[in-house]
Design a protein around this motif. Sequence first.
Motif, PDB file in Angstrom:
ATOM      1  N   THR A 276       0.810  -1.212   0.000  1.00 39.69           N
ATOM      2  CA  THR A 276       0.000   0.000   0.000  1.00 39.69           C
ATOM      3  C   THR A 276       0.848   1.270   0.000  1.00 39.69           C
ATOM      4  OG1 THR A 276      -0.162   0.187   2.420  1.00 39.69           O
ATOM      5  CG2 THR A 276      -1.780  -1.220   1.302  1.00 39.69           C
ATOM      6  N   THR A 277       2.156   1.126   0.182  1.00 39.46           N
ATOM      7  CA  THR A 277       3.058   2.283   0.220  1.00 39.46           C
ATOM      8  C   THR A 277       3.835   2.374  -1.078  1.00 39.46           C
ATOM      9  OG1 THR A 277       3.310   2.163   2.620  1.00 39.46           O
ATOM     10  CG2 THR A 277       5.013   3.353   1.412  1.00 39.46           C
ATOM     11  N   GLU A 278       3.877   3.574  -1.652  1.00 35.43           N
ATOM     12  CA  GLU A 278       4.593   3.795  -2.904  1.00 35.43           C
ATOM     13  C   GLU A 278       6.081   3.888  -2.656  1.00 35.43           C
ATOM     14  OE1 GLU A 278       2.902   6.362  -6.238  1.00 35.43           O
ATOM     15  OE2 GLU A 278       4.459   7.672  -5.430  1.00 35.43           O
ATOM     16  N   SER A 279       6.869   3.290  -3.526  1.00 31.45           N
ATOM     17  CA  SER A 279       8.325   3.343  -3.391  1.00 31.45           C
ATOM     18  C   SER A 279       8.825   4.764  -3.580  1.00 31.45           C
ATOM     19  CB  SER A 279       8.992   2.409  -4.397  1.00 31.45           C
ATOM     20  OG  SER A 279       8.618   2.759  -5.727  1.00 31.45           O
ATOM     21  N   ARG A 280       9.999   5.023  -3.027  1.00 28.78           N
ATOM     22  CA  ARG A 280      10.535   6.380  -3.018  1.00 28.78           C
ATOM     23  C   ARG A 280      11.695   6.518  -3.992  1.00 28.78           C
ATOM     24  NH1 ARG A 280       8.952   9.732   0.317  1.00 28.78           N
ATOM     25  NH2 ARG A 280      10.894  10.881   0.329  1.00 28.78           N
ATOM     26  N   LEU A 281      11.914   7.746  -4.434  1.00 28.14           N
ATOM     27  CA  LEU A 281      13.075   8.064  -5.260  1.00 28.14           C
ATOM     28  C   LEU A 281      14.298   8.223  -4.371  1.00 28.14           C
ATOM     29  CD1 LEU A 281      11.482  10.764  -7.591  1.00 28.14           C
ATOM     30  CD2 LEU A 281      12.036   8.414  -8.214  1.00 28.14           C
ATOM     31  N   PRO A 282      15.500   8.199  -4.953  1.00 32.36           N
ATOM     32  CA  PRO A 282      16.699   8.504  -4.156  1.00 32.36           C
ATOM     33  C   PRO A 282      16.565   9.862  -3.477  1.00 32.36           C
ATOM     34  CG  PRO A 282      17.309   7.631  -6.311  1.00 32.36           C
ATOM     35  CD  PRO A 282      15.824   7.845  -6.345  1.00 32.36           C
ATOM     36  N   LEU A 283      17.154   9.988  -2.304  1.00 35.43           N
ATOM     37  CA  LEU A 283      16.958  11.168  -1.477  1.00 35.43           C
ATOM     38  C   LEU A 283      17.303  12.461  -2.197  1.00 35.43           C
ATOM     39  CD1 LEU A 283      16.208  12.108   1.391  1.00 35.43           C
ATOM     40  CD2 LEU A 283      18.617  11.931   1.981  1.00 35.43           C
ATOM     41  N   LEU A 284      18.358  12.444  -2.987  1.00 38.64           N
ATOM     42  CA  LEU A 284      18.825  13.690  -3.600  1.00 38.64           C
ATOM     43  C   LEU A 284      18.155  13.992  -4.931  1.00 38.64           C
ATOM     44  CD1 LEU A 284      22.647  13.579  -2.822  1.00 38.64           C
ATOM     45  CD2 LEU A 284      20.790  14.643  -1.545  1.00 38.64           C
ATOM     46  N   SER A 285      17.247  13.146  -5.368  1.00 39.35           N
ATOM     47  CA  SER A 285      16.582  13.387  -6.640  1.00 39.35           C
ATOM     48  C   SER A 285      15.439  14.380  -6.459  1.00 39.35           C
ATOM     49  CB  SER A 285      16.038  12.077  -7.213  1.00 39.35           C
ATOM     50  OG  SER A 285      15.256  12.333  -8.369  1.00 39.35           O
ATOM     51  N   LEU A 286      15.402  15.372  -7.345  1.00 37.27           N
ATOM     52  CA  LEU A 286      14.254  16.276  -7.389  1.00 37.27           C
ATOM     53  C   LEU A 286      13.412  16.004  -8.634  1.00 37.27           C
ATOM     54  CD1 LEU A 286      15.755  19.688  -6.230  1.00 37.27           C
ATOM     55  CD2 LEU A 286      14.522  17.984  -4.892  1.00 37.27           C
TER      56      LEU A 286
END
Length: 802
Positions: free
Chosen positions: A183-193
Amino acid sequence: MYSADEQRGKLGKVAYLEEWITKVTPLLAGETAFDVTFDWDESEGVPGAFIIKNYHHSQFYLKSLTLEDVPQAGRIQFICNSWVYPTHYYNYDRVFFTNQTYLPSTTPKTLVKYREEELVHLRGDGTGELKEWDRVYDYAFYNDLGDPDEGANFARPVLGGSDEYPYPRRGRTGRPPTKTDPTTESRLPLLSLDIYVPRDERFSHVKMSDFLAFGLKSIVQVLVREIKEFGNNTPNEFDTFQDELNLYEGVIKWPKDLLDKLSDVVPLEMLKALLRTEGEPIAKFPMPQVIQEDKFAWRTDEEFAREMLAGMNPVVIRLLQEFPATSKLDPKQYGIQNSSITKEHIEKNLDGLTVDQALKNNKLFILDHHDTVMPYLNRINSTTTKAYATRTILLLKDDGTLKPLAIELSLPHPDGEQCGTVSKIYTPAEHGIEGSIWQLAKAYVVVNDQGVHELINHWLNAHASIEPFVIATNRQLSVLHPIHKLLHPHFRDTMYINAIARHLLLTAGGLIELTVFPARFSMELSSAAYKSWVLTEQALPADLIKRGIAVQDPNHPRGLCLLIEDYPYAVDGLEIWSAIEEWVQDYCSFYYSTDDSVQGDLELQAWWKELRNEGHGDKKDEFCWQKMQTLQELTQTCTIIIWLASAYHGALNYGQFQYAGYLPNRPTISRRFMPETGSPEYDELQSNPDLTYLKTITSQLQTLLGISLIEILSRHASDEVYLGQRNTLEWTSDTEPLKAFKKFGEKLIQIENQILDRNKNEGWKNRFGPVKMPYTLLYPNTSDYTGVGGLTGRGIPNSISI
């Protein structure tokens, strides 16, 4: 070429940009003009749209197209303002329309299909991960705040779609789920905008340059999880107020152990950018306005109270209409939560009045964060935070200023929340240990106020609540639609700054959780507040009436009478509100002559239905919404949207650095409870009250992170477009709306002058205060600073753009 039919006009011959190959275009972002010659059959009428295909290898930004010497029309303007990607990215034609405005029922038949199909493309099909060239506006829950693959401490509940955690919808990205929690969407790398929003919703090159120049990507470096625990347990503290002042007027040496730890994970150049170092590890920030004239006036009771009316969170204080104050929390779950402040606590400071007389004369006011904070307090205080739920009672004095009378600090009962609270009452004192305790009591109040400001009044009521309007407007209202043209400037950059906020600030372990007292429960707290959200109550007059600050008065020019006459946010805000309302009324009346025309507008009704059922799908209750059956309901709704996106957000956002850039004035966290008599902390408070104060409020690292963040968020971009302005002069071809908009701009200039006059009047004490800081957060700033940007502390941008 399409064949002509009733609803799809005939295409002219293919035309090409001239001198595309030979013209030298700038290497950096800039504008280039090209000629194009159209061969048009005059018998087909006047061109209403054009199709463009990009056969180049990269995307370009199409600003406008102007046709000169068109038979029967003369000059025709197409306002585009859109990125066009190479044609192989699209399975449809990119269509741009003229700057003419049409209701669905008045659209030329030859444009009807193009109008309908464009909206279909913008809605997408609800599937797949969206890429930068996709132009899809769609909805999703806030299921992208946690990172359960990193461990249980980084899991967060999904906000939206449930009675337990209701929330406005965000823009869909379509990223795959995490491995741990589907139910949780995966995240991008921290430094990616590079977070998906439709490409036209991203910052301009100028805005992005400003944004990055002030170090957001550098700040993110200190959030790397390897240093999170280090930050929580740093032994480094501010020992004196001068140590804090050195952040602005002197230098502060960054602790070597912190620098060594940071340098393991942060590139040296980025570290220098964040810490403002060149050689020696030093930091220096701009001087917040609240301490520019007087370094300690913020500690006065008058300034503490004044900021409830003219500070960065002037939207909470309300009239006290019953004494003692009561709670709306469910007594079955939380026991009796009514206030413990008695008449004996406050009557000695009522300037000769009794409590009953003060109530009758509308002299008592309250800053009440009790019910908001109490349900979360046990969980919040199980972390390093040690906070209270607070109530503050104030007296309206004869000179128009407020005087604090008592502060109530409450904790859940040790035998369980169902047993109610344990509360202590503190009253004003200036000297000795009592004076030091009073200063701490005020700090605990401000900690509550800062959290409520950031998470509810600022983020939820502005950023999060407006995003569904951005999405629905693009999905259901054609660019030809008058309401699209009215609202579109007030949505600039909102989806992208919200996406960045979810990615960097609001996420598990992000800057908000590190620097604001509810910590990991921050977004849950804002979800709880959304349960009582009602769109119509976001109108400034309705808000003031609900808080008891104003009463309806048909004999007053504003239709309202303020009970606190010297209330800068309300006084300036009502003038801005009235100007917006008049402009919207003039504009909408041009296109809708009757209520039937509102009811018969298919796009408008689809927009409204989607907002209720999808965008704010957890708030479908009818009482939350206008029915959208009359012109009055349409104008009121659009006025609220524009108010929230412009003036309301401006008042709550752009004063953050000026007031909270100096953390002793606006602490965001409390780390220790009030010292008890006989404890070592109490002895320390007696011997060194400043040190105890600084050890209680926001820590050194949290302070540095917080100041860095709000310095960025309080800045106007150099390409800011302010209320009363448009970045395209020919945004419509209709003369009457253009005249009405000009009148709106002239009205805002009058308001600017009136604000300046009020700020010069020493009789209005709340406009200046002990800190000698004029109230300019609702100064429209229509001309003086355009193109400058920075920490001006003034100006109302059109949109929630930062």
